[in-house]
Design a protein around this motif. Structure first.
Motif, PDB file in Angstrom:
ATOM      1  N   ARG A  17      27.498 -31.469 -13.366  1.00  0.00           N
ATOM      2  CA  ARG A  17      27.199 -31.352 -14.790  1.00  0.00           C
ATOM      3  C   ARG A  17      28.465 -31.466 -15.627  1.00  0.00           C
ATOM      4  NH1 ARG A  17      22.046 -28.303 -15.942  1.00  0.00           N
ATOM      5  NH2 ARG A  17      23.091 -27.745 -17.845  1.00  0.00           N
ATOM      6  N   TYR A  27      28.162 -27.520 -20.313  1.00  0.00           N
ATOM      7  CA  TYR A  27      27.427 -28.180 -19.233  1.00  0.00           C
ATOM      8  C   TYR A  27      27.554 -27.411 -17.923  1.00  0.00           C
ATOM      9  CZ  TYR A  27      25.783 -32.558 -21.327  1.00  0.00           C
ATOM     10  OH  TYR A  27      25.092 -33.486 -22.052  1.00  0.00           O
ATOM     11  N   LYS A  70      29.240 -34.989 -16.330  1.00  0.00           N
ATOM     12  CA  LYS A  70      28.358 -35.488 -17.395  1.00  0.00           C
ATOM     13  C   LYS A  70      28.829 -34.998 -18.760  1.00  0.00           C
ATOM     14  CE  LYS A  70      24.374 -35.962 -14.432  1.00  0.00           C
ATOM     15  NZ  LYS A  70      23.230 -35.296 -13.814  1.00  0.00           N
ATOM     16  N   LEU A 105      18.582 -23.767 -19.998  1.00  0.00           N
ATOM     17  CA  LEU A 105      17.453 -24.633 -20.322  1.00  0.00           C
ATOM     18  C   LEU A 105      17.707 -25.482 -21.567  1.00  0.00           C
ATOM     19  CD1 LEU A 105      14.371 -22.307 -19.642  1.00  0.00           C
ATOM     20  CD2 LEU A 105      15.464 -23.966 -18.141  1.00  0.00           C
ATOM     21  N   SER A 106      18.594 -25.024 -22.452  1.00  0.00           N
ATOM     22  CA  SER A 106      18.862 -25.803 -23.662  1.00  0.00           C
ATOM     23  C   SER A 106      19.555 -27.107 -23.292  1.00  0.00           C
ATOM     24  CB  SER A 106      19.790 -25.030 -24.600  1.00  0.00           C
ATOM     25  OG  SER A 106      19.235 -23.785 -24.896  1.00  0.00           O
ATOM     26  N   PRO A 107      19.265 -28.178 -24.025  1.00  0.00           N
ATOM     27  CA  PRO A 107      20.021 -29.413 -23.787  1.00  0.00           C
ATOM     28  C   PRO A 107      21.476 -29.202 -24.222  1.00  0.00           C
ATOM     29  CG  PRO A 107      18.508 -29.665 -25.644  1.00  0.00           C
ATOM     30  CD  PRO A 107      18.247 -28.311 -25.062  1.00  0.00           C
ATOM     31  N   SER A 108      22.395 -29.251 -23.249  1.00  0.00           N
ATOM     32  CA  SER A 108      23.790 -28.861 -23.523  1.00  0.00           C
ATOM     33  C   SER A 108      24.413 -29.689 -24.639  1.00  0.00           C
ATOM     34  CB  SER A 108      24.632 -29.015 -22.262  1.00  0.00           C
ATOM     35  OG  SER A 108      23.952 -28.502 -21.160  1.00  0.00           O
ATOM     36  N   MET A 109      23.990 -30.942 -24.730  1.00  0.00           N
ATOM     37  CA  MET A 109      24.647 -31.858 -25.664  1.00  0.00           C
ATOM     38  C   MET A 109      24.395 -31.475 -27.112  1.00  0.00           C
ATOM     39  SD  MET A 109      26.636 -34.345 -25.514  1.00  0.00           S
ATOM     40  CE  MET A 109      27.294 -35.546 -26.646  1.00  0.00           C
ATOM     41  N   VAL A 110      23.305 -30.726 -27.374  1.00  0.00           N
ATOM     42  CA  VAL A 110      22.952 -30.428 -28.754  1.00  0.00           C
ATOM     43  C   VAL A 110      24.018 -29.545 -29.416  1.00  0.00           C
ATOM     44  CG1 VAL A 110      21.578 -28.312 -28.504  1.00  0.00           C
ATOM     45  CG2 VAL A 110      20.938 -29.993 -30.194  1.00  0.00           C
ATOM     46  N   PHE A 111      24.838 -28.883 -28.602  1.00  0.00           N
ATOM     47  CA  PHE A 111      25.880 -28.032 -29.170  1.00  0.00           C
ATOM     48  C   PHE A 111      27.130 -28.819 -29.551  1.00  0.00           C
ATOM     49  CE2 PHE A 111      23.226 -25.389 -26.461  1.00  0.00           C
ATOM     50  CZ  PHE A 111      22.866 -24.402 -27.354  1.00  0.00           C
ATOM     51  N   VAL A 142      18.208 -35.823 -26.922  1.00  0.00           N
ATOM     52  CA  VAL A 142      19.346 -35.366 -27.719  1.00  0.00           C
ATOM     53  C   VAL A 142      20.518 -36.344 -27.606  1.00  0.00           C
ATOM     54  CG1 VAL A 142      21.083 -33.554 -27.936  1.00  0.00           C
ATOM     55  CG2 VAL A 142      18.690 -32.952 -27.585  1.00  0.00           C
ATOM     56  N   ASN A 172      17.168 -33.556 -22.718  1.00  0.00           N
ATOM     57  CA  ASN A 172      18.587 -33.909 -22.763  1.00  0.00           C
ATOM     58  C   ASN A 172      18.774 -35.356 -23.209  1.00  0.00           C
ATOM     59  OD1 ASN A 172      20.808 -32.011 -21.777  1.00  0.00           O
ATOM     60  ND2 ASN A 172      19.124 -31.536 -20.402  1.00  0.00           N
ATOM     61  N   LEU A 229       9.943 -25.893 -21.619  1.00  0.00           N
ATOM     62  CA  LEU A 229      10.170 -25.657 -20.195  1.00  0.00           C
ATOM     63  C   LEU A 229       9.476 -24.378 -19.735  1.00  0.00           C
ATOM     64  CD1 LEU A 229      13.839 -26.863 -19.997  1.00  0.00           C
ATOM     65  CD2 LEU A 229      11.814 -27.977 -19.106  1.00  0.00           C
ATOM     66  N   ASN A 261      29.926 -37.415 -21.826  1.00  0.00           N
ATOM     67  CA  ASN A 261      29.123 -37.336 -23.048  1.00  0.00           C
ATOM     68  C   ASN A 261      29.969 -36.855 -24.230  1.00  0.00           C
ATOM     69  OD1 ASN A 261      27.154 -37.981 -21.258  1.00  0.00           O
ATOM     70  ND2 ASN A 261      25.826 -36.252 -21.691  1.00  0.00           N
ATOM     71  N   ILE A 282      13.523 -24.753 -24.728  1.00  0.00           N
ATOM     72  CA  ILE A 282      13.204 -23.537 -23.978  1.00  0.00           C
ATOM     73  C   ILE A 282      11.694 -23.308 -23.946  1.00  0.00           C
ATOM     74  CG2 ILE A 282      13.449 -21.024 -24.000  1.00  0.00           C
ATOM     75  CD1 ILE A 282      16.267 -21.540 -25.240  1.00  0.00           C
ATOM     76  N   PRO A 288      27.704 -31.157 -31.808  1.00  0.00           N
ATOM     77  CA  PRO A 288      28.047 -31.204 -33.241  1.00  0.00           C
ATOM     78  C   PRO A 288      28.675 -29.903 -33.745  1.00  0.00           C
ATOM     79  CG  PRO A 288      25.851 -32.089 -32.902  1.00  0.00           C
ATOM     80  CD  PRO A 288      26.286 -31.505 -31.591  1.00  0.00           C
ATOM     81  N   ILE A 289      28.259 -28.773 -33.176  1.00  0.00           N
ATOM     82  CA  ILE A 289      28.852 -27.494 -33.578  1.00  0.00           C
ATOM     83  C   ILE A 289      30.325 -27.447 -33.170  1.00  0.00           C
ATOM     84  CG2 ILE A 289      28.880 -25.036 -33.029  1.00  0.00           C
ATOM     85  CD1 ILE A 289      25.956 -24.946 -33.215  1.00  0.00           C
ATOM     86  N   ALA A 291      18.381 -19.063 -21.074  1.00  0.00           N
ATOM     87  CA  ALA A 291      18.136 -19.817 -22.307  1.00  0.00           C
ATOM     88  C   ALA A 291      19.186 -20.917 -22.470  1.00  0.00           C
ATOM     89  CB  ALA A 291      18.160 -18.881 -23.510  1.00  0.00           C
TER      90      ALA A 291
END
Lengths: 268, 265
Positions: free
Chosen positions: A205, A148, A208, A120-126, B203, B200, B245, A212, B242, A128-129, A117
């Motif tokens: 990665r 990443y 990147k 597959l998640s776009p790493s960048m979305v975290f 985002v 990606n 994909l 980023n 998720i 802001p957290i 999971a």
């Protein structure tokens, strides 16, 4: 998840970015293609009134000026420091967790779905957290790099250890190898090619994530520099920084390859 | 007796397969809750606040859908563009030697190069509108689609082509009967990897170029210290990726259940 195994297995041969000088030496057409691209860029830069496309020579001049003034050196050092810490952490945690998942079925059952999971998640979305938790500190940058790099290392290590030929394990067992010996003598060397495929992907990665994260936090490093000159509409400086980032990426990849060649010499 | 034992073993095994991940989830959520419940922090929400936030955003206020839709416009357009160009270029490179030679050094460069430093240039070229976000999604995705398409066509057994030729097949026949079917698994895998990259890109465009949809939502929640909603938004975007994909994977297994070779990142 058998498909993912095929994915990591084949990655080695095709996606390894070759050093730029090799095609230059080996293949005249490819060298000419690069040269032609640069000339075309130069011509377009002069002939077209596009603010975002300065001539290549201006980019080189900006780069030379950066190097001379020491701006690039200082920022590359900051970026690389974050990269080293973030990637080092990912490496230690990734190899450990991956090895445990590959060796023990119960660990794999427990963690597999979460690791995938996160992969597959776009790493960048975290980002802001991390920014909310760590503020402007270096920790935020480093955490993005870990997001990443970590999970692809875990998955490849676990696949590598799990897919070691069972006959080898059985033989070692029948000759009385303990868990420790089994791990050091059989599992570790036999899984090395896949593990290194993961390390190489993780390094790509991580670079990147480095750039980023720096662009997001916009305080230090090459990413912050790119944001700064971007907001000033200094296209040739942004291109110069992008060029440096490319060199950093190729350099990081080269280091991993050198270490891999050292460690997998037995395979030849 | 042996049958009953085997069945019991299978049941036990299924219990482990479901119980372990659920247990990890329960422990993780519990620890998160315990660690944050007394801190009264405005920055880190508790697990339950995050879940309540997600429920509110999705079903109660529905605040998530508008921004998500806005962000996804760029994803859809950029991805369609990347698929068109990527598959086309990949097919061309696989069959035309000269195109391959010219493009090869650039392909290697693009695989190694992080895309984000180019974002300020995209902004200079196209401004802050949807065109820029579409271009960023495209730049993130297309090279992986290209490379996988090329690898797929390349890995088709040359013997098959030779045989078809010797039976009088034209170039069009070779494409239709041999190259395309042979390359489909790799192309589909490339489309899946490309989709991951495209999400990606979406985002990154929201966070590094211009906050229009979810990026804007994240900024709002952070400024207002609605940490539960902030975490919930992040979770929602991750879940979208998720689900997308996973769907691609199902589609891939349906359309091409045989093995493939794949280039990922």
């Amino acid at each position: 998840m058998a498909g993912a195994t095929a994915e990591v297995l084949k990655v080695r041969r095709v996606s390894r970015p070759r050093a730029l000088w090799r095609p230059l030496r080996e293949n005249a057409i490819e060298g000419l293609a690069l040269l032609g691209g640069v000339l075309l860029w130069e011509a377009c830069g002069w002939l077209l009134p596009l603010p975002w496309l300065p001539p290549f020579s201006h980019v080189v001049a900006a780069l030379a000026q950066f190097i001379e003034s020491g701006v690039i050196g200082a920022n590359v050092a900051v970026s690389l420091q974050g990269l080293a810490i973030g990637f080092g952490f990912s490496l230690v945690v990734g190899l450990t967790v991956g090895a445990l998942m590959g060796r023990y079925r119960r660990v794999e059952q427990a963690l597999d779905v979460y690791v995938y999971a996160m992969l597959l998640s776009p790493s960048m979305v975290f980002a802001p957290i991390f920014f909310a938790i760590f503020g402007l500190s270096d920790m935020a940058r480093i955490a993005v790099i870990v997001m990443y790099a970590l999970f692809v290392i875990i998955i490849n290590t676990s696949t590598g250890v799990r897919t070691v030929d069972p006959a080898l394990v059985e033989m070692a067992r029948s000759f009385g190898a303990g868990e420790r010996q089994l791990f050091l003598r059989i599992l570790l060397p036999a899984s090395l090619p896949l593990v290194f495929a993961g390390i190489r992907l993780g390094m790509g990665r991580a670079v990147k994530g480095m750039i980023n994260g720096e662009m997001f936090i916009a305080l230090v490093g090459l990413g912050a520099l790119a944001q700064k000159y971007g907001s000033q509409f200094e296209a040739s400086k942004v291109f110069a920084i992008a060029l440096v980032v490319l060199i950093v990426a190729l350099f990081a990849n080269w280091i991993v390859q050198i270490i891999e060649q050292r460690l997998t010499r037995w395979a030849d | 007796m042996a049958v009953a034992a085997a069945r019991r073993r299978r049941q036990e095994e299924r219990l482990w397969a479901w119980g372990l991940p659920l247990g990890v989830f329960a422990v993780g959520a519990g620890l998160w809750e315990l660690a944050t419940i007394n801190s009264e922090s405005l920055i880190i929400p508790t697990f339950s606040q995050t879940m309540v936030g997600l429920y509110q955003l999705l079903f109660q206020t529905g605040q998530l859908w508008g921004p998500l839709l806005l962000s996804n416009q760029a994803l859809v357009l950029g991805y369609v563009l990347a698929v068109t160009v990527g598959v086309g270029l990949g097919l061309g490179m696989a069959r035309a030697r000269w195109l391959e030679s010219i493009a090869d050094p650039y392909v290697h460069m693009m695989l190694a190069m992080p895309t984000a430093p180019l974002i300020p240039l995209v902004m200079m070229a196209l401004g802050l509108g949807i065109e820029s976000r579409v271009l960023i999604v495209f730049l993130f995705a297309f090279i992986y689609i290209t490379v996988n398409t090329r690898a797929g066509v390349r890995n088709v057994d040359p013997g098959l082509i030779e045989m078809a030729r010797s039976f009088g097949a034209s170039e069009a026949d070779v494409w239709r009967r041999i190259l395309i079917p042979g390359a489909v698994p790799a192309i589909l895998a490339g489309l899946r990897i490309g989709l991951g990259r495209a999400v990606n890109g979406m985002v990154v465009a929201e966070l590094l170029l211009v906050a229009t949809g979810i990026g804007n939502l994240l900024l709002e929640f952070r400024a207002a210290f609605h940490s539960g909603l902030l975490f919930a938004t992040v979770l929602a975007v991750a879940l979208e990726a998720i689900v997308l994909l996973a769907l691609m994977r199902v589609l891939e297994d349906r359309l091409a259940p045989w093995a493939s070779s794949v280039v990922g990142d």
